[in-house]
Each structure stands twice: as structure tokens, then as C-alpha cells.
Write a protein that holds these residues in place. Structure first.
Motif, mmCIF file in Angstrom:
data_model
loop_
_atom_site.group_PDB
_atom_site.id
_atom_site.type_symbol
_atom_site.label_atom_id
_atom_site.label_comp_id
_atom_site.label_asym_id
_atom_site.label_seq_id
_atom_site.Cartn_x
_atom_site.Cartn_y
_atom_site.Cartn_z
ATOM 1 N N MET A 35 30.856 -35.091 -5.366
ATOM 2 C CA MET A 35 31.863 -35.295 -4.323
ATOM 3 C C MET A 35 32.946 -34.242 -4.443
ATOM 4 S SD MET A 35 32.222 -39.457 -4.778
ATOM 5 C CE MET A 35 32.358 -39.328 -6.565
ATOM 6 N N ILE A 36 33.623 -33.967 -3.316
ATOM 7 C CA ILE A 36 34.719 -33.008 -3.316
ATOM 8 C C ILE A 36 35.824 -33.554 -2.420
ATOM 9 C CG2 ILE A 36 33.801 -31.631 -1.393
ATOM 10 C CD1 ILE A 36 34.877 -29.139 -2.944
ATOM 11 N N CYS A 37 37.082 -33.353 -2.838
ATOM 12 C CA CYS A 37 38.206 -33.848 -2.035
ATOM 13 C C CYS A 37 39.462 -33.067 -2.368
ATOM 14 C CB CYS A 37 38.429 -35.338 -2.289
ATOM 15 S SG CYS A 37 39.011 -35.736 -3.949
ATOM 16 N N GLY A 38 40.453 -33.224 -1.502
ATOM 17 C CA GLY A 38 41.764 -32.662 -1.779
ATOM 18 C C GLY A 38 42.550 -33.618 -2.668
ATOM 19 N N LEU A 39 43.796 -33.247 -2.958
ATOM 20 C CA LEU A 39 44.609 -34.097 -3.825
ATOM 21 C C LEU A 39 45.053 -35.377 -3.124
ATOM 22 C CD1 LEU A 39 46.795 -31.471 -5.747
ATOM 23 C CD2 LEU A 39 44.575 -32.461 -6.359
ATOM 24 N N ASP A 40 44.771 -35.488 -1.810
ATOM 25 C CA ASP A 40 45.047 -36.736 -1.097
ATOM 26 C C ASP A 40 43.871 -37.712 -1.190
ATOM 27 O OD1 ASP A 40 43.221 -35.395 0.424
ATOM 28 O OD2 ASP A 40 44.442 -35.364 2.264
ATOM 29 N N GLY A 41 42.749 -37.285 -1.827
ATOM 30 C CA GLY A 41 41.584 -38.148 -1.994
ATOM 31 C C GLY A 41 40.593 -38.071 -0.866
ATOM 32 N N LEU A 42 40.907 -37.349 0.223
ATOM 33 C CA LEU A 42 40.008 -37.240 1.370
ATOM 34 C C LEU A 42 38.983 -36.124 1.140
ATOM 35 C CD1 LEU A 42 42.518 -37.607 4.345
ATOM 36 C CD2 LEU A 42 40.654 -39.181 3.778
ATOM 37 N N GLY A 43 37.706 -36.465 1.399
ATOM 38 C CA GLY A 43 36.665 -35.461 1.208
ATOM 39 C C GLY A 43 35.310 -35.981 1.619
ATOM 40 N N TYR A 44 34.240 -35.478 1.024
ATOM 41 C CA TYR A 44 32.889 -35.907 1.374
ATOM 42 C C TYR A 44 31.976 -35.691 0.161
ATOM 43 C CZ TYR A 44 33.194 -30.901 2.459
ATOM 44 O OH TYR A 44 33.451 -29.563 2.416
ATOM 45 N N ASP A 45 30.749 -36.287 0.215
ATOM 46 C CA ASP A 45 29.803 -36.145 -0.892
ATOM 47 C C ASP A 45 28.646 -35.240 -0.486
ATOM 48 O OD1 ASP A 45 28.086 -37.630 0.686
ATOM 49 O OD2 ASP A 45 28.359 -39.489 -0.441
ATOM 50 N N ASN A 46 27.693 -35.043 -1.414
ATOM 51 C CA ASN A 46 26.584 -34.130 -1.169
ATOM 52 C C ASN A 46 25.648 -34.589 -0.047
ATOM 53 O OD1 ASN A 46 25.918 -36.062 -3.496
ATOM 54 N ND2 ASN A 46 23.872 -35.362 -2.915
ATOM 55 N N GLU A 47 25.739 -35.883 0.341
ATOM 56 C CA GLU A 47 24.923 -36.389 1.437
ATOM 57 C C GLU A 47 25.680 -36.350 2.773
ATOM 58 O OE1 GLU A 47 23.650 -40.234 0.190
ATOM 59 O OE2 GLU A 47 22.186 -39.435 -1.243
ATOM 60 N N ASP A 48 26.840 -35.686 2.774
ATOM 61 C CA ASP A 48 27.665 -35.488 3.978
ATOM 62 C C ASP A 48 28.341 -36.780 4.443
ATOM 63 O OD1 ASP A 48 28.890 -33.907 5.832
ATOM 64 O OD2 ASP A 48 27.208 -33.907 7.251
ATOM 65 N N TRP A 49 28.543 -37.721 3.504
ATOM 66 C CA TRP A 49 29.314 -38.932 3.814
ATOM 67 C C TRP A 49 30.765 -38.678 3.448
ATOM 68 C CZ3 TRP A 49 27.451 -43.179 6.278
ATOM 69 C CH2 TRP A 49 26.036 -43.331 6.340
ATOM 70 N N ASP A 50 31.675 -39.150 4.327
ATOM 71 C CA ASP A 50 33.099 -39.034 4.025
ATOM 72 C C ASP A 50 33.465 -39.981 2.889
ATOM 73 O OD1 ASP A 50 33.583 -37.148 6.007
ATOM 74 O OD2 ASP A 50 33.953 -38.690 7.544
ATOM 75 N N VAL A 51 34.365 -39.534 2.009
ATOM 76 C CA VAL A 51 34.831 -40.367 0.893
ATOM 77 C C VAL A 51 36.353 -40.369 0.870
ATOM 78 C CG1 VAL A 51 32.767 -39.936 -0.516
ATOM 79 C CG2 VAL A 51 34.766 -38.436 -0.751
ATOM 80 N N TYR A 52 36.881 -41.438 0.274
ATOM 81 C CA TYR A 52 38.338 -41.529 0.103
ATOM 82 C C TYR A 52 38.575 -42.012 -1.337
ATOM 83 C CZ TYR A 52 43.250 -42.652 0.883
ATOM 84 O OH TYR A 52 44.630 -42.704 0.798
ATOM 85 N N LEU A 53 38.664 -41.052 -2.269
ATOM 86 C CA LEU A 53 38.740 -41.378 -3.694
ATOM 87 C C LEU A 53 40.093 -41.954 -4.095
ATOM 88 C CD1 LEU A 53 36.822 -38.394 -5.369
ATOM 89 C CD2 LEU A 53 35.967 -40.626 -4.628
ATOM 90 N N ALA A 54 41.088 -41.851 -3.228
ATOM 91 C CA ALA A 54 42.405 -42.395 -3.571
ATOM 92 C C ALA A 54 42.365 -43.909 -3.742
ATOM 93 C CB ALA A 54 43.413 -41.997 -2.492
ATOM 94 N N ASP A 55 41.321 -44.552 -3.173
ATOM 95 C CA ASP A 55 41.185 -46.005 -3.337
ATOM 96 C C ASP A 55 40.684 -46.385 -4.732
ATOM 97 O OD1 ASP A 55 42.087 -46.575 -0.837
ATOM 98 O OD2 ASP A 55 40.091 -46.767 0.098
ATOM 99 N N GLU A 56 40.146 -45.417 -5.479
ATOM 100 C CA GLU A 56 39.607 -45.703 -6.814
ATOM 101 C C GLU A 56 40.736 -45.633 -7.844
ATOM 102 O OE1 GLU A 56 36.569 -46.598 -6.983
ATOM 103 O OE2 GLU A 56 35.715 -45.837 -5.131
ATOM 104 N N THR A 57 40.723 -46.601 -8.777
ATOM 105 C CA THR A 57 41.797 -46.631 -9.788
ATOM 106 C C THR A 57 41.765 -45.415 -10.700
ATOM 107 O OG1 THR A 57 40.384 -47.968 -11.217
ATOM 108 C CG2 THR A 57 41.916 -49.144 -9.798
ATOM 109 N N TYR A 58 40.568 -44.842 -10.906
ATOM 110 C CA TYR A 58 40.475 -43.679 -11.801
ATOM 111 C C TYR A 58 41.056 -42.416 -11.165
ATOM 112 C CZ TYR A 58 36.255 -42.637 -9.003
ATOM 113 O OH TYR A 58 35.372 -42.375 -7.989
#
Length: 437
Positions: free
Chosen positions: A59-82
Motif C-alpha cells: 500500500m502507498i499513501c500520503g501523511l494524511d493516510g489517503l492512498g491505494y493498494d497494489n490491487e488499485d483499491w483506495d485505502v485510508y490508513l489513518a483509521d488504523e491505530t498503528y
């Protein structure tokens, strides 16, 4: 135990090392791209990470947590506690490992490798890759070894993996290994050796032993706690295995000795067959049955040309006075020569080379006799042989002998025979029944 555990940890080390190298190279490549504008190019890089390593997801994202994964799905990592830990440790740079929120639940454990990436126009972001951590096998840590506690941990004491059969308490969140330490061992000792990549083996008073085996790539390692009673059982088993090994080695040595003995017997039989074949090819003296000088020279030279020959000892034995006896019938002289040849054959091995090289000259070549002690033994026996002949000087003269060593007194059969001839002539001057080199 330490060596076996290091080999098992190598599997994890290699997996994480490959993923880390690929992640770092990918970060450098992406630094030329914009996170959204170059999405297709970045997706190719993310898919390459997954296909060329053990990673299951990238997965890849900016420091705001917005990004996408290798399958072209959008992700929002800011929701993860880690993600807080990611921002804290890798927002400005670096490459490392963190644990996902669900780590410790179930057998399929995965860790997160995180690498900082600087996009076009100096915008910061992160690549996050999931890599499975292989659970350490029952056969290695539960069958081969006994241990009170075994775990692979991070530098902070978070348990990455345990031997199956030892259950982690995940109801209270991630398991901390520090809560499982016996009295007498400091967590600082473990953390220091893991961080410095040092293997540590220590004694814990009134408990047993502790082993710390660091992983070589990630900052973590294996910790094994062994009680005294467990160590005693393992040592007893090792001693029993050692005794069994000694018995097996003894049996193997006996079999090898038997095979060597059998090989010698077969070798002697072959030598006899070869000798018999040569007898049938008219290479023998008609009076004594011994081979001729020509045949003996060929056999000795053939032995000299063998790469693994171990030297040899050549004797010339002479009987003086036989040819001057005119009052004896020729048949009687030949009969006595035949008897002498039989006596000569009885005193030497079937593998030795025996020949009649003149009217009253005989050759004996001993293979493999080169060491001083062997030479002394054989010359003493030849001296006794000459003495025991008790030749009647009134009828057929007396016996004497010359000796020469291969290769010292001759590099080939011609030189060796000449040296031995000189020694035989010298023995005549020394006296009756004597041996001369």
C-alpha cells in the motif's frame, strides 16, 4: 540449540531482508512520481513488490493516510491505530517494521514493513507492505528441545511468534514478553543483546538458563527459557545419543576392516592368478619354476610405474661354487636348485616377486617395504634365511646376498638392478652367508 534456532530465524531474516531491499528500491523509483497523477506507474511498482518478495499486500499513501493498494483499491490508513506509530517513526524518513492491529490473532501472522517515500515536489508519504512471519515449528522447538518458554519478540518485548502449544494471551491486547520473565533476569539484558545483534547465553540462579538469539535483519530475536530439570533431561538424551553413535561407529569400523581384509585376500588371489598366467606363457625358468629375469624386470617396472606405490626392497641371492663342482651329476645340481627355489618361495609372500636371474643367482623384490623399521625387519629375516640354509660347502658352495632400496638406489628397474648387483659383489668380499647393501 542456538545454531538450530539461528537457522530457523534465517528463514524470517531472508524473507524480511528481500522485502526491505525491494521496498527501498521502490521508494527511490517512486520519488519521481506524483501520488495520484502517476497512479498507474506506481501500481506497477507495488505489484512488483508483491510478485518478487514474500509480501502479500503493498500500500502507498500520503501523511494524511489517503492512498491505494497494489490491487488499485483506495485505502485510508489513518483509521488504523498503528498509523500513529508510522507517522511518529517514518514521516520524515527511514525503513522499519511495525505490527498491525490484529497481530497475534490466529496462526497466520503478518508484520508491516514501512518505508518513507518523498514524492514529486517534496511531498512525504509511506509505502506499507504486509509480510508473513513463519511460525517456528513443533519439530524444532517442541520435540528436539525442551524449554519452559520460547518466543520471537521485538525490541519492545512484543511477541511475534511462539512455539505451537504455547498460547499467547491476546485478550489483553498484544502479548508482552516482559511479563513472562522469571525473577533474576532483566529485560534490559535481552534488549541490549538484541539491539547489538549478540547471542547471549546466561545462567539464572534457582531457575535455569536463558538464550537470546537476535535476528540479523529486523530488530528482534528469539528468547528461550530453560529450567534446570529440562536441561538435565536434554543432556542425558544427548549422552545416550552419543553412546549410540559410538556403537554405530564401532560397527562401521569393523565392517571397513573386514572389507580391507577381504580386499587383501582378493588382491593376493589376483596376484597368484597373474603369476600362474605368466607361468603358462613360458616366462618361467624350466628348472626352478620361478619367473625369468626378463619377466621379473617387467613386473618390477610395472609396480614402479604405479602412482600409489610405496617403495620396495630388492635382494639378489647368490649361491657360490655350484658350477665348479664337476663330480656331481647335472640332474642332482638341478634338483638342489629346485629345492632351493621351493625354500625361497616358502619364506616370502605370494605378492613378492621371485625369479631366477642366472645359473645360481636369484631375485626377491618386496613391494611396499620402505620405512626404516620394515627394512630392518626384512634384512634381518634375509640374514636368518641365509644362515638357516646351512649350505654344505663341500658340495655346492655357500649363499650370500645383496640389497638395494627403491627409489633411493634406483629410480627405474635398470638402475635398481645395477645397484643390487654391486651390493651382491660386495657381500662376497664381506664373507660367507653375509648380506650387503
Amino acid at each position: 540449540m542456538v545454531l538450530a534456532i539461528e537457522q530457523e530465524l534465517q528463514v524470517i531474516d531472508i524473507s524480511l531482508a528481500n522485502a526491505s531491499s525491494c521496498l527501498l528500491a521502490s521508494s527511490n523509483a517512486i520519488s519521481e512520481y506524483n501520488l495520484q497523477y502517476n497512479r498507474n506507474q506506481i501500481l506497477d511498482i507495488l505489484n512488483n513488490i508483491v510478485s518478487s518478495t514474500d509480501a502479500t499486500k503493498a500500500m502507498i499513501c500520503g501523511l494524511d493516510g489517503l492512498g491505494y493498494d497494489n490491487e488499485d483499491w483506495d485505502v485510508y490508513l489513518a483509521d488504523e491505530t498503528y498509523f500513529e506509530e508510522i507517522l511518529s517513526e517514518y514521516s520524515k524518513g527511514g525503513l522499519g517494521m511495525v505490527l498491525p492491529d490484529d497481530y497475534g490473532e490466529g496462526d497466520d501472522k503478518e508484520v508491516l514493513l514501512v518505508c518513507h517515500v518523498a514524492f514529486e515536489k517534496k511531498e512525504d508519504g509511506v509505502i506499507v507492505v504486509k509480510v508473513p512471519v513463519m511460525a517456528l515449528s513443533d519439530s524444532l522447538f517442541m520435540d528436539r528441545f525442551m524449554a519452559d518458554n520460547f518466543a520471537v519478540i521485538t525490541l519492545d518485548g512484543i511477541v511475534l511468534a511462539t512455539a505451537r502449544g504455547q498460547h499467547e494471551n491476546v485478550s489483553e491486547g498484544r502479548t508482552s514478553f516482559w511479563n513472562q520473565l522469571p525473577i533474576g533476569i532483566s529485560k534490559d539484558t535481552i534488549k541490549l543483546n538484541i539491539s547489538q545483534k549478540n547471542v547471549y547465553m546466561g545462567r539464572i540462579k534457582d531457575y535455569g538458563y536463558i538464550l537470546v538469539i537476535p535476528m540479523r535483519v529486523p530488530t528482534g530475536g528469539a528468547v528461550v527459557l530453560i529450567r534446570d530439570d529440562q536441561m538435565e533431561v536434554m543432556i542425558a538424551e544427548e549422552e545416550l545419543d552419543f553412546r549410540d553413535l559410538l556403537v554405530k561407529i564401532g560397527v562401521l569400523i569393523a565392517v571397513l576392516l573386514l572389507m580391507v581384509l577381504l580386499a587383501h585376500v582378493i588382491s593376493d588371489l589376483i596376484e597368484v592368478k597373474i603369476r600362474e598366467k605368466k607361468l603358462s606363457q613360458n616366462e618361467t625358468d624350466p628348472v626352478t619354476g620361478l619367473i625369468t629375469r626378463t619377466a621379473a624386470e617387467a613386473e618390477i617396472q610395472n609396480y614402479m610405474d604405479t602412482p600409489d606405490n610405496k617403495g620396495g626392497l630388492l635382494f639378489f641371492v647368490g649361491i657360490e661354487g655350484v658350477s665348479t663342482v664337476t663330480d656331481l651329476d647335472r640332474a642332482i645340481i638341478d634338483s638342489r636348485r629346485k629345492e632351493f627355489a621351493k625354500t625361497l618361495s616358502k619364506n616370502f609372500r605370494a605378492t613378492d616377486i621371485l625369479a631366477r636371474i642366472g645359473d645360481d643367482r636369484y631375485l626377491v623384490f618386496l613391494k611396499g617395504v620402505h620405512e626404516d623399521k620394515d627394512v630392518r625387519k626384512q634384512t634381518d629375516e634375509m640374514q636368518m634365511f641365509l644362515h638357516d640354509l646351512r649350505v654344505d660347502t663341500s658340495e655346492i658352495g655357500y649363499a650370500h646376498a645383496g640389497a638395494a632400496l627403491f627409489p633411493e638406489n634406483g629410480k627405474d628397474v635398470k638402475e635398481l638392478m645395477e645397484s643390487c648387483e654391486e651390493a651382491l659383489e660386495r657381500s662376497k668380499e664381506v664373507g660367507r652367508g653375509k648380506l650387503s647393501f
